[in-house]
Design an enzyme around this catalytic site. Structure first.
Site, mmCIF file in Angstrom:
data_model
loop_
_atom_site.group_PDB
_atom_site.id
_atom_site.type_symbol
_atom_site.label_atom_id
_atom_site.label_comp_id
_atom_site.label_asym_id
_atom_site.label_seq_id
_atom_site.Cartn_x
_atom_site.Cartn_y
_atom_site.Cartn_z
ATOM 1 N N TYR A 170 0.818 -1.150 0.250
ATOM 2 C CA TYR A 170 0.007 -0.030 -0.048
ATOM 3 C C TYR A 170 0.862 1.256 -0.033
ATOM 4 C CZ TYR A 170 -3.643 3.398 1.098
ATOM 5 O OH TYR A 170 -4.576 4.453 0.979
ATOM 6 N N LYS A 184 1.188 3.990 -3.324
ATOM 7 C CA LYS A 184 1.130 5.542 -3.117
ATOM 8 C C LYS A 184 2.478 6.328 -3.062
ATOM 9 C CE LYS A 184 -3.259 5.019 -2.357
ATOM 10 N NZ LYS A 184 -4.338 5.488 -3.371
HETATM 11 P P1 NAD Z 1 -13.663 2.989 -0.414
HETATM 12 O O1 NAD Z 1 -13.264 1.746 -0.334
HETATM 13 O O2 NAD Z 1 -14.936 3.728 0.171
HETATM 14 O O3 NAD Z 1 -13.742 3.389 -2.069
HETATM 15 C C1 NAD Z 1 -12.830 2.898 -3.039
HETATM 16 C C2 NAD Z 1 -13.495 2.557 -4.340
HETATM 17 O O4 NAD Z 1 -12.703 1.813 -5.183
HETATM 18 C C3 NAD Z 1 -14.657 1.441 -4.070
HETATM 19 O O5 NAD Z 1 -15.867 1.821 -4.555
HETATM 20 C C4 NAD Z 1 -14.148 0.261 -4.803
HETATM 21 O O6 NAD Z 1 -15.146 -0.495 -5.331
HETATM 22 C C5 NAD Z 1 -13.295 0.864 -5.792
HETATM 23 N N1 NAD Z 1 -12.282 -0.068 -6.457
HETATM 24 C C6 NAD Z 1 -11.793 -0.906 -5.806
HETATM 25 N N2 NAD Z 1 -10.910 -1.714 -6.615
HETATM 26 C C7 NAD Z 1 -11.500 -1.274 -7.772
HETATM 27 C C8 NAD Z 1 -11.206 -1.906 -8.931
HETATM 28 N N3 NAD Z 1 -10.282 -2.920 -9.158
HETATM 29 N N4 NAD Z 1 -11.602 -1.447 -10.125
HETATM 30 C C9 NAD Z 1 -12.431 -0.427 -10.049
HETATM 31 N N5 NAD Z 1 -12.831 0.290 -8.755
HETATM 32 C C10 NAD Z 1 -12.377 -0.331 -7.657
HETATM 33 O O7 NAD Z 1 -12.257 3.767 0.057
HETATM 34 P P2 NAD Z 1 -12.005 5.474 0.058
HETATM 35 O O8 NAD Z 1 -11.301 5.819 1.403
HETATM 36 O O9 NAD Z 1 -12.947 6.567 -0.605
HETATM 37 O O10 NAD Z 1 -10.367 5.549 -0.956
HETATM 38 C C11 NAD Z 1 -10.413 6.323 -2.149
HETATM 39 C C12 NAD Z 1 -9.161 6.401 -2.262
HETATM 40 O O11 NAD Z 1 -8.646 7.081 -0.991
HETATM 41 C C13 NAD Z 1 -8.247 5.159 -2.518
HETATM 42 O O12 NAD Z 1 -7.231 5.364 -3.511
HETATM 43 C C14 NAD Z 1 -7.545 5.045 -1.208
HETATM 44 O O13 NAD Z 1 -6.150 4.418 -1.212
HETATM 45 C C15 NAD Z 1 -7.264 6.487 -0.742
HETATM 46 N N6 NAD Z 1 -7.036 6.964 0.786
HETATM 47 C C16 NAD Z 1 -8.018 6.488 1.767
HETATM 48 C C17 NAD Z 1 -7.907 6.899 2.777
HETATM 49 C C18 NAD Z 1 -8.674 6.414 4.086
HETATM 50 O O14 NAD Z 1 -8.421 6.651 5.046
HETATM 51 N N7 NAD Z 1 -10.132 5.993 3.668
HETATM 52 C C19 NAD Z 1 -6.542 7.555 3.192
HETATM 53 C C20 NAD Z 1 -5.679 7.833 2.219
HETATM 54 C C21 NAD Z 1 -5.887 7.629 1.025
#
Ligand code: NAD
Length: 267
Positions: free
Chosen positions: A154, A158
């Protein structure tokens, strides 16, 4: 006049919040996700990425004004590399022709403050070299019974994504075409991704020790969405290659005050 946005990860969390805000403003949004989206596609596969890009271009009528890539997973498995790095980079690159026909094309991707965490430099280099098979092989070598070792995929994904943003944002291909490319790096966002992670007081204490957030603590997805929306707005004419930490102060806490020392030896 409304703009056309392609948003990955549109069915949940940050992507869903971004899509909602833009739709409420009257913009045209083409959502891409595994399911419950305008385009249902698996961005972990080469075919999924290219088919989704072709469909998005068609649905947009040939012109895409902005791409906001939110789809991602945080699982301690090699697939994290395919979704978080190649699922962003290859998809965005495939949309370059459609972006070039816009009067104000923009790209923003979602990195993470986790890009600052311990990562595997060889995995990062393999990603940046475009070698998905090698990156997956290295990621697989970290998978053990302890999920913490597999987790390295992960932060590595990133880190590579943040570096890709800095690399391409100043290239002839992107800067030369007048396309700002930037990233938002969130802290701990309250979405389905972190639900399990924050389910006990012990786990919350561990997460907070890794991601200290002195400003307003854990964040709603809208706090990230609004930064992505500004980055991809017509108003953003000169921000290039920036990884903007919208993380409640986690990066400033961890990296400290002086992040400019790289050039001091030349004084
Ligand atoms: P989330 O799980 O709510 O949403 C992620 C979405 O990505 C989901 O709808 C999922 O179906 C989709 N997805 C996953 N694999 C996929 C694939 N193979 N093809 C198409 N779609 C796919 O998560 P989130 O928290 O909204 O995360 C969004 C972004 O933010 C991600 O890139 C995550 O790494 C990043 N992020 C999140 C956090 C956190 O604390 N939630 C922190 C830092 C970064």
């Amino acid at each position: 006049m409304s703009r056309t946005y392609v948003i990955t990860g549109s069915a949940s969390g940050i992507g869903a919040a971004t899509a909602q805000i833009l739709r409420d403003r009257g913009e045209k949004v083409i959502g891409v996700d595994l399911q419950n989206a305008d385009i249902n596609a698996d961005l972990s596969t080469v075919k999924g990425r290219h088919d989704a890009a072709a469909q998005a271009t068609e649905l947009a009528g040939g012109t895409i004004d902005a791409v906001i890539a939110c789809a991602g997973i945080a699982a301690p498995i090699p697939k994290t590399v395919s979704v978080n790095y190649f699922g962003v980079v290859e998809f965005v690159e495939a949309l370059l022709p459609a972006l070039k026909t816009s009067a104000a094309p923009r790209v923003a991707v979602v990195s993470s403050m986790a890009s600052l965490q311990q990562n595997d430099p060889n995995m990062v280099e393999a990603m940046l070299a475009g070698d998905e098979a090698k990156a997956l092989e290295i990621a697989a070598s970290h998978v053990t019974d302890d999920p913490m070792t597999g987790y390295v995929s992960y932060p590595s994904s990133k880190r590579a994504l943040s570096r890709w943003v800095r690399r391409v944002s100043i290239s002839d291909e992107w800067a030369g075409a007048g396309i700002p490319v930037n990233a938002v790096a969130p802290g701990t966002v309250l979405t389905p991704m972190t639900e399990q992670l924050l389910s006990t007081p012990e786990q919350i204490a561990f997460v907070d020790s890794q991601v200290p957030m002195p400003l307003n603590y854990h964040q709603p997805p809208e706090s990230v969405a609004n930064a992505l929306i500004w980055m991809t707005s017509v108003e953003n004419t000169h921000m290039a290659g920036q990884v903007v930490y919208v993380d409640g102060g986690a990066e400033a806490t961890l990296r400290g005050e002086d992040v400019w020392a790289w050039n001091d030896a030349n004084l």
